[in-house]
Design an enzyme around this catalytic site. Structure first.
Site, mmCIF file in Angstrom:
data_model
loop_
_atom_site.group_PDB
_atom_site.id
_atom_site.type_symbol
_atom_site.label_atom_id
_atom_site.label_comp_id
_atom_site.label_asym_id
_atom_site.label_seq_id
_atom_site.Cartn_x
_atom_site.Cartn_y
_atom_site.Cartn_z
ATOM 1 N N SER A 132 7.054 -12.196 2.665
ATOM 2 C CA SER A 132 6.259 -13.400 2.924
ATOM 3 C C SER A 132 5.520 -13.338 4.255
ATOM 4 C CB SER A 132 7.156 -14.641 2.908
ATOM 5 O OG SER A 132 7.717 -14.841 1.635
ATOM 6 N N GLY B 115 0.313 -16.884 5.534
ATOM 7 C CA GLY B 115 -0.677 -17.275 4.537
ATOM 8 C C GLY B 115 -0.450 -16.659 3.175
ATOM 9 N N SER C 264 3.990 -17.810 -1.795
ATOM 10 C CA SER C 264 4.081 -17.749 -3.248
ATOM 11 C C SER C 264 3.098 -16.745 -3.840
ATOM 12 C CB SER C 264 3.822 -19.140 -3.843
ATOM 13 O OG SER C 264 4.829 -20.052 -3.436
ATOM 14 N N GLY D 64 29.688 -40.857 -1.965
ATOM 15 C CA GLY D 64 29.319 -41.886 -1.011
ATOM 16 C C GLY D 64 29.143 -41.340 0.389
ATOM 17 N N GLU E 160 12.067 -16.424 -2.871
ATOM 18 C CA GLU E 160 11.947 -15.461 -3.982
ATOM 19 C C GLU E 160 11.137 -16.045 -5.142
ATOM 20 O OE1 GLU E 160 15.341 -13.043 -5.016
ATOM 21 O OE2 GLU E 160 16.287 -13.485 -3.087
ATOM 22 N N SER F 87 9.768 -22.764 -7.538
ATOM 23 C CA SER F 87 9.917 -23.184 -8.939
ATOM 24 C C SER F 87 8.582 -23.179 -9.668
ATOM 25 C CB SER F 87 10.544 -24.582 -9.004
ATOM 26 O OG SER F 87 11.885 -24.553 -8.547
ATOM 27 N N GLU F 88 7.508 -23.572 -8.973
ATOM 28 C CA GLU F 88 6.186 -23.578 -9.595
ATOM 29 C C GLU F 88 5.728 -22.168 -9.951
ATOM 30 O OE1 GLU F 88 7.019 -27.205 -7.479
ATOM 31 O OE2 GLU F 88 7.079 -25.116 -6.819
#
Length: 391
Positions: A118, A121, A124, A345, A369, A372-373
């Site tokens: 990663s 910029g 993903s 609680g 890694e 989700s998208e």
């Protein structure tokens, strides 16, 4: 809880791992400093033989290890996983010299590995990497140069940044992905093995929600040669994706382990907690919530095991299955841990409570890694490719 087609020896091994994590690894984890590599913990993983299994076991065994360790000690699970993620490209694509230098040290826990993909910029969208590997002619620079490739340079200088890198800046070596051919997208990326002591390589730790070490790296004309390449020049994206296809189901296993720990804690709490003239478990709303938590955890576990088995059997649909497993398991773990906090609680919000710890740990796997998208995009791409191949 038995699931899938685990045989008695696998079930017993998982129970042994949970006990080891609680009795031998948890005390070392508790002594570690959040945000920093816990080298005594990594060394103990080596002494127990678990790090060596990263290179001798299949994807299903990796998932069983990660799930079992996560149930009792998330720090131990993460330390093991990061060793595997950083060193797997060396195991799978490294030269003999690279493997002989680094893999024994990784296996014994004396060298810490990191996977540096990663960038500020390019998270993903991994194909958008901007870390530059600028070529030099063979013989340029000081010292003896390796033999030049007939169609490319034997030396490069790495310039740019990496960000959100687990184990940075404290790792002993990094698997680094850099652009060797501008404008070529995924086809112009090369994987390099970069020792941490290379001149021009510096790093800074980042203060993150997750307690494990994460940092940024700066490359200021860091020298690398043909001897540092993992795989082939301009084919590094395959190295990255092959590694992620193996580790994505096991990220799901990590998530399942956390979900199971939260579910177990919730079962114990709701069975003991007095409320409204009975126990919490006697309230239908609570019982149904617990049932839903268990249902989703088991469904995620089955998908993780199925994806890992597909990888071990070299099935053609591994990318899609791996994406499904990571997506379902990480989203499920978020739901289960959040539900567990709600049923416990305010006590679950206190620092030091198991669920407070899990609540901080469970958020990141939905992002790293491949968020989700991204997993949904991979699943859709694989579905359409399968449909078109059948036409």
């Amino acid at each position: 809880m038995p699931a899938f087609s685990l045989d008695p020896s696998q079930t017993a091994w998982c129970a042994e791992l949970r006990d080891l994590a609680a009795e031998r690894l948890r005390p070392l984890a508790d002594k570690g400093e959040p945000g920093h590599v816990n080298r005594p913990l990594v060394a103990e993983l080596g002494r127990l033989g678990l790090l060596e299994r990263l290179f001798t076991s299949g994807a299903l065994d990796l998932c069983l290890m990660r799930e079992s360790l996560a149930h009792s000690c998330t720090e131990a699970e993460t330390a093991l996983a990061l060793q595997g993620l950083g060193a797997h490209p060396v195991h799978a694509h490294g030269t003999r010299a690279q493997r002989e230098r680094w893999l024994p040290r990784v296996a014994e826990g004396s060298a810490v590995a990191a996977f540096a993909l990663s960038e500020p910029g390019a998270g993903s969208d991994a194909a958008a990497l901007e870390l530059r590997a600028e070529g030099e002619a063979a013989g340029d620079g000081e010292g003896e140069s390796p033999a030049a490739e007939p169609d490319g340079p034997a030396r490069w200088r790495l310039t740019g940044e990496k960000c959100w890198i687990s184990n940075a800046p404290e790792a002993d070596f990094y698997t680094v992905f850099a652009r060797t051919t501008p404008g070529a997208g995924a086809r112009g990326v090369t994987a390099f093995l970069v020792p941490a002591d290379r001149p021009g390589l510096t790093g800074t730790g980042l203060d993150m929600l997750s307690p494990h070490p994460i940092g940024s790296l700066t490359f200021d004309a860091v020298p690398v040669t043909a001897d540092d390449v993992l795989g082939e020049p301009d084919r590094g994206f395959r190295v990255a994706m092959g590694t992620l296809n193996l580790f994505r189901p096991s990220v799901g296993a990590f998530a399942v382990g956390m979900a199971q720990a939260a579910l177990d804690a919730t079962l114990a709490h709701t069975a003991e907690r007095d409320a409204f003239g009975g126990k919490l478990r006697d309230l239908q709303a609570v019982a149904h919530q617990v049932a839903e938590m268990a249902l989703r955890t088991e469904a995620a576990r089955l998908m993780v095991y199925a994806a890992a088995t597909a990888y071990d059997e070299k099935a053609p649909d591994v990318p899609g299955r791996a994406a499904m497993a990571k997506l379902l398991a990480t989203e499920t773990a978020q739901y289960v841990v959040d539900s567990a906090v709600q049923l416990h609680g305010a006590r679950a919000l206190r620092h030091g409570h198991l669920l407070e710890h899990l609540y901080r740990e469970v958020r990141a796997p939905r992002i790293y890694e491949g968020a989700s998208e991204v997993q949904r995009g991979i699943i859709a791409k694989e579905l359409y490719a399968t449909m078109e191949a059948g036409q």
